[in-house]
Design a protein around this motif. Structure first.
Motif, PDB file in Angstrom:
ATOM      1  N   ARG A 121       5.508   7.449  -4.403  1.00 34.70           N
ATOM      2  CA  ARG A 121       4.602   8.422  -5.019  1.00 34.70           C
ATOM      3  C   ARG A 121       5.281   9.106  -6.216  1.00 34.70           C
ATOM      4  O   ARG A 121       4.655   9.365  -7.244  1.00 34.70           O
ATOM      5  CB  ARG A 121       4.180   9.478  -3.987  1.00 34.70           C
ATOM      6  N   ARG A 171      10.333  -1.877  -6.298  1.00 32.99           N
ATOM      7  CA  ARG A 171      10.713  -2.023  -4.887  1.00 32.99           C
ATOM      8  C   ARG A 171      12.220  -2.236  -4.754  1.00 32.99           C
ATOM      9  O   ARG A 171      12.863  -1.627  -3.908  1.00 32.99           O
ATOM     10  CB  ARG A 171       9.966  -3.191  -4.227  1.00 32.99           C
ATOM     11  N   ARG A 184       6.354   1.147   4.807  1.00 30.37           N
ATOM     12  CA  ARG A 184       5.574  -0.067   5.041  1.00 30.37           C
ATOM     13  C   ARG A 184       6.463  -1.286   5.297  1.00 30.37           C
ATOM     14  O   ARG A 184       6.040  -2.267   5.895  1.00 30.37           O
ATOM     15  CB  ARG A 184       4.705  -0.392   3.808  1.00 30.37           C
ATOM     16  N   ASP A 185       7.710  -1.210   4.807  1.00 24.51           N
ATOM     17  CA  ASP A 185       8.601  -2.381   4.886  1.00 24.51           C
ATOM     18  C   ASP A 185       9.968  -1.989   5.435  1.00 24.51           C
ATOM     19  O   ASP A 185      10.963  -2.632   5.152  1.00 24.51           O
ATOM     20  CB  ASP A 185       8.778  -2.982   3.475  1.00 24.51           C
ATOM     21  N   ARG A 204      -5.983   1.226   0.198  1.00 23.70           N
ATOM     22  CA  ARG A 204      -4.518   1.137   0.208  1.00 23.70           C
ATOM     23  C   ARG A 204      -4.026   0.181   1.293  1.00 23.70           C
ATOM     24  O   ARG A 204      -3.088  -0.586   1.086  1.00 23.70           O
ATOM     25  CB  ARG A 204      -3.891   2.523   0.380  1.00 23.70           C
ATOM     26  N   ARG A 257      -0.219  -7.579  -0.770  1.00 19.78           N
ATOM     27  CA  ARG A 257       0.638  -7.772  -1.945  1.00 19.78           C
ATOM     28  C   ARG A 257       1.640  -8.891  -1.657  1.00 19.78           C
ATOM     29  O   ARG A 257       1.970  -9.167  -0.499  1.00 19.78           O
ATOM     30  CB  ARG A 257       1.321  -6.461  -2.348  1.00 19.78           C
TER      31      ARG A 257
HETATM   32  O1   DC Z   1       3.247   6.611   3.236  1.00 13.37           O
HETATM   33  P1   DC Z   1       2.451   7.002   1.986  1.00 13.37           P
HETATM   34  O2   DC Z   1       0.970   6.929   2.194  1.00 13.37           O
HETATM   35  O3   DC Z   1       2.874   8.301   1.411  1.00 13.37           O
HETATM   36  O4   DC Z   1       2.831   5.850   0.924  1.00 13.37           O
HETATM   37  C1   DC Z   1       2.257   5.821  -0.351  1.00 13.37           C
HETATM   38  C2   DC Z   1       2.158   4.399  -0.851  1.00 13.37           C
HETATM   39  O5   DC Z   1       3.455   3.882  -1.131  1.00 13.37           O
HETATM   40  C3   DC Z   1       1.505   3.398   0.083  1.00 13.37           C
HETATM   41  O6   DC Z   1       0.131   3.246  -0.213  1.00 13.37           O
HETATM   42  C4   DC Z   1       2.246   2.115  -0.153  1.00 13.37           C
HETATM   43  C5   DC Z   1       3.539   2.510  -0.784  1.00 13.37           C
HETATM   44  N1   DC Z   1       4.699   2.326   0.082  1.00 13.37           N
HETATM   45  C6   DC Z   1       5.302   1.095   0.070  1.00 13.37           C
HETATM   46  O7   DC Z   1       4.828   0.178  -0.606  1.00 13.37           O
HETATM   47  N2   DC Z   1       6.427   0.890   0.812  1.00 13.37           N
HETATM   48  C7   DC Z   1       6.951   1.864   1.556  1.00 13.37           C
HETATM   49  N3   DC Z   1       8.064   1.647   2.255  1.00 13.37           N
HETATM   50  C8   DC Z   1       6.329   3.131   1.600  1.00 13.37           C
HETATM   51  C9   DC Z   1       5.186   3.332   0.855  1.00 13.37           C
END
Ligand code: DC
Length: 231
Positions: free
Chosen positions: A40, A114, A135-136, A185, A192
């Motif tokens: 973010r 990333r 997420r990862d 999202r 992706r």
């Molecule tokens: O957890 P969050 O909703 O605040 O995360 C915001 C965005 O960041 C989410 O839509 C995808 C990305 N994100 C990511 O790609 N990999 C992560 N480890 C954390 C978040």
């Protein structure tokens, strides 16, 4: 001294990952890192520097910009938690806006973004004793994490929780808009090419649709006890 663990928590948007992760970190006296806040913060930097224009993104400009981005988490004793700082400025509130949320998926698809953030996240985990959500985390950042949890909850419940959270921060929006953003999202995160959101094979699923935070903590402690008894 007890072994310090790396705890990786992944899952869908707004299913309470950060509340759960923060509670675990507090209980174990571990560091909590919100990796989503880092994506973010990069997105906010891009918005402010006109690197996102009319649905177009200036990929080369963003990659160049990464060199100028410094992200830190600093403790705010009043909130009993950490806040996100972008190049020395507290951006905790701004990064939670729906505008940032609507652009963040595209920014987090960029391989170089990333790579840079994963590198920073791995550094933060060097001393262990860390809970990180995202997420990862269990698949890419800490594939060797001691505990991996994959969280999920129904889209309606997630949208309701997110709406309440935004209201609590006096950010005005409506249920349908929030739900739409969450579902969009999820689709972007799961589809992706680079590091898509997926459950690591060795992650335990936690569906908290009908669980309070207290019940989630009981669930976690039972799992931790079982794991420690088995090792
Ligand atoms: O957890 P969050 O909703 O605040 O995360 C915001 C965005 O960041 C989410 O839509 C995808 C990305 N994100 C990511 O790609 N990999 C992560 N480890 C954390 C978040």
């Amino acid at each position: 001294m007890e072994k310090k663990l790396i705890i990786a928590i992944d899952g869908y948007s707004s299913c309470g990952k950060s509340t759960f992760a923060k509670s675990i970190a507090k209980l174990l006296n571990y560091i909590y890192i919100d990796s989503g806040a880092m994506y973010r913060a990069v997105t906010l930097y891009c918005m402010r520097n006109n690197l996102i224009l009319n649905d177009e993104i200036n990929r080369a400009g963003i990659i160049e910009g990464l060199k100028k981005i410094n992200i830190e988490f600093l403790h705010n004793p009043e909130l009993e938690g950490d806040e996100t700082f972008l190049n020395g400025e507290n951006v905790e509130r701004e990064i939670r806006s729906l505008e940032v949320a609507s652009h963040v998926s595209r920014i987090s698809m960029i391989a170089e973004v990333r790579e840079r953030l994963v590198e920073l996240q791995q550094k933060m985990g060097e001393g262990k004793g860390i809970v990180m959500d995202g997420r990862d985390i269990g698949t890419v950042v800490f594939p060797e994490a001691d505990i991996k949890i994959f969280m999920t909850a129904s889209a309606d419940i997630r949208a309701r929780r997110r709406l309440d959270e935004l209201k609590g921060k006096s950010i005005v929006t409506d249920f349908d808009e929030v739900r739409k953003n969450i579902v969009a999202r999820d689709i972007a995160d799961e589809n992706r090419d680079i590091s898509p959101l997926r459950r690591a094979d060795d992650a335990v699923i936690l569906d908290n649709s009908r669980m309070t935070v207290e019940e989630q903590m009981v669930w976690f402690l039972q799992m931790l006890n079982k794991m420690q008894n088995e090792s």
